[in-house]
Design an enzyme around this catalytic site. Structure first.
Site, mmCIF file in Angstrom:
data_model
loop_
_atom_site.group_PDB
_atom_site.id
_atom_site.type_symbol
_atom_site.label_atom_id
_atom_site.label_comp_id
_atom_site.label_asym_id
_atom_site.label_seq_id
_atom_site.Cartn_x
_atom_site.Cartn_y
_atom_site.Cartn_z
ATOM 1 N N ASP A 80 0.803 -1.239 0.000
ATOM 2 C CA ASP A 80 0.000 0.000 0.000
ATOM 3 C C ASP A 80 0.832 1.284 0.000
ATOM 4 O O ASP A 80 0.275 2.381 -0.041
ATOM 5 C CB ASP A 80 -0.971 -0.016 1.209
ATOM 6 N N CYS B 181 -0.286 -1.511 -22.484
ATOM 7 C CA CYS B 181 0.907 -0.666 -22.550
ATOM 8 C C CYS B 181 0.780 0.334 -23.695
ATOM 9 O O CYS B 181 0.442 -0.060 -24.831
ATOM 10 C CB CYS B 181 2.125 -1.575 -22.761
ATOM 11 N N HIS C 11 6.665 -8.018 -0.902
ATOM 12 C CA HIS C 11 5.642 -8.478 -1.861
ATOM 13 C C HIS C 11 5.419 -7.467 -2.977
ATOM 14 O O HIS C 11 4.391 -7.491 -3.645
ATOM 15 C CB HIS C 11 4.304 -8.761 -1.140
HETATM 16 N N1 APR Z 1 -3.325 -3.507 14.797
HETATM 17 C C1 APR Z 1 -2.437 -4.541 14.831
HETATM 18 N N2 APR Z 1 -2.674 -5.761 14.267
HETATM 19 C C2 APR Z 1 -3.867 -5.920 13.661
HETATM 20 C C3 APR Z 1 -4.853 -4.899 13.597
HETATM 21 C C4 APR Z 1 -4.537 -3.647 14.195
HETATM 22 N N3 APR Z 1 -5.404 -2.613 14.187
HETATM 23 N N4 APR Z 1 -5.935 -5.388 12.921
HETATM 24 C C5 APR Z 1 -5.627 -6.660 12.568
HETATM 25 N N5 APR Z 1 -4.407 -6.980 13.022
HETATM 26 C C6 APR Z 1 -3.664 -8.246 12.828
HETATM 27 C C7 APR Z 1 -4.509 -9.502 12.792
HETATM 28 O O1 APR Z 1 -4.675 -10.010 14.114
HETATM 29 C C8 APR Z 1 -3.636 -10.431 11.939
HETATM 30 O O2 APR Z 1 -2.664 -11.088 12.742
HETATM 31 O O3 APR Z 1 -3.081 -8.158 11.538
HETATM 32 C C9 APR Z 1 -2.919 -9.460 10.994
HETATM 33 C C10 APR Z 1 -3.495 -9.476 9.590
HETATM 34 O O4 APR Z 1 -3.231 -10.756 9.066
HETATM 35 P P1 APR Z 1 -3.208 -10.977 7.487
HETATM 36 O O5 APR Z 1 -4.401 -10.335 6.874
HETATM 37 O O6 APR Z 1 -2.937 -12.424 7.254
HETATM 38 O O7 APR Z 1 -1.967 -10.083 7.031
HETATM 39 P P2 APR Z 1 -0.507 -10.529 6.715
HETATM 40 O O8 APR Z 1 0.044 -11.394 7.805
HETATM 41 O O9 APR Z 1 0.213 -9.286 6.394
HETATM 42 O O10 APR Z 1 -0.685 -11.397 5.366
HETATM 43 C C11 APR Z 1 0.503 -11.781 4.727
HETATM 44 O O11 APR Z 1 -0.800 -12.692 2.899
HETATM 45 O O12 APR Z 1 -2.452 -12.588 1.286
HETATM 46 C C12 APR Z 1 -1.113 -12.427 1.521
HETATM 47 O O13 APR Z 1 0.317 -11.042 0.277
HETATM 48 C C13 APR Z 1 -0.688 -11.005 1.255
HETATM 49 O O14 APR Z 1 1.025 -9.699 2.373
HETATM 50 C C14 APR Z 1 -0.105 -10.536 2.581
HETATM 51 C C15 APR Z 1 0.275 -11.842 3.240
#
Ligand code: APR
Length: 250
Positions: free
Chosen positions: A106, A150, A121
């Protein structure tokens, strides 16, 4: 230990560290209005992740792009950094943080002023032609005509983030593993730790002796294995408390 003692302890550890690396996931951007992928209100409970599989994208670019635009551009493109992003940028300016490895695409860390950001990523900020490899800023492309092509050769444009089934780009991969190997402290913020190879980075840092401080609203795959200090709560609030303890002026 109660919460404020956890925060004080974390601040002490960060102040005495000579090489601190932040590892961030979708959770750090939730308070910027970007839903996580998993858990409550998770994107994968509303969209099928297949659309982000590289083979599906190549076979069905129009449909894949329609969902990509909806998820990553229509809505999230307007997201702004939240205090958690700004605190990490201030920590870097005060030499309390040497780098950020982010799983997020992002671009909010850069918008908050962080300079050493490794995008494990990739990024949604740029697109690339799959025929001539020309790169475009997403602002240069009209996403009302999908799939975008393109302007130089008519080839299919693809966002510069890693699709499922794609390798992690270099130099991001090597830089991330090097940073994780050097980390004296790793600040793991907002990640389930479910995705490989990204989730290997905190594990490797921990195995090499780094102190792992984790910020999350609930336990993750890291919490009961490598985390030394778990700061339960939302990233913005916890990072603001840390900033106060580190006497950072935001
Ligand atoms: N503050 C802190 N942590 C939070 C909050 C918040 N406000 N809200 C949610 N979380 C935590 C959740 O508890 C969870 O552990 O953020 C995490 C989000 O998990 P995912 O959506 O799985 O994110 P991430 O671990 O970054 O995913 C990894 O998966 O789909 C792929 O490429 C995508 O980069 C992504 C990767």
């Amino acid at each position: 230990m109660d919460h404020s003692r956890h925060i004080n302890r974390a601040a002490e550890i960060l102040k005495s560290s000579s090489h601190t690396v932040a590892f961030t996931g979708a959770g750090i951007s939730v308070e910027s209005g970007i839903p996580p992928f998993r858990g409550e209100n998770g994107l994968w409970s509303r969209y099928d992740p297949t659309v982000l599989d590289i083979h599906y994208f190549l076979k069905h670019p129009a449909h894949s792009w329609q969902v990509i635009k909806e998820i990553f551009y229509d809505f999230f493109g307007k997201a702004r950094p939240n205090p958690a992003h700004f605190v990490l940028a201030e920590m870097e300016r005060r030499n309390l943080l040497q780098s950020i490895i982010t799983q997020n695409i992002d671009h909010l860390h850069q918008q908050a002023g962080s300079r050493r950001v490794i995008e494990f990523h990739g990024t949604s900020h740029t697109l690339r032609c799959m025929r001539c490899n020309r790169q475009f800023l997403v602002e240069q492309i009209n996403l009302d005509e999908l799939p975008p092509s393109c302007s130089s050769c008519g080839g299919l444009l693809k966002p510069d983030f890693v699709f499922f089934g794609e390798p992690i780009p270099e130099p991001a991969r090597s830089d991330s593993f090097n940073e994780a190997a050097q980390a004296e402290v790793m600040l793991v913020i907002g990640s389930t730790g479910e995705i490989m190879p990204a989730s290997m980075l905190p594990s490797m840092a921990g195995e090499k002796g780094a102190t792992i401080i984790e910020v999350n609203v609930e336990p993750s795959n890291f919490s009961n294995s490598i985390t030394d200090l778990f700061l339960q709560g939302k990233a913005a609030g916890i990072l603001k408390e840390l900033a106060q303890n580190l006497a950072l002026s935001l």
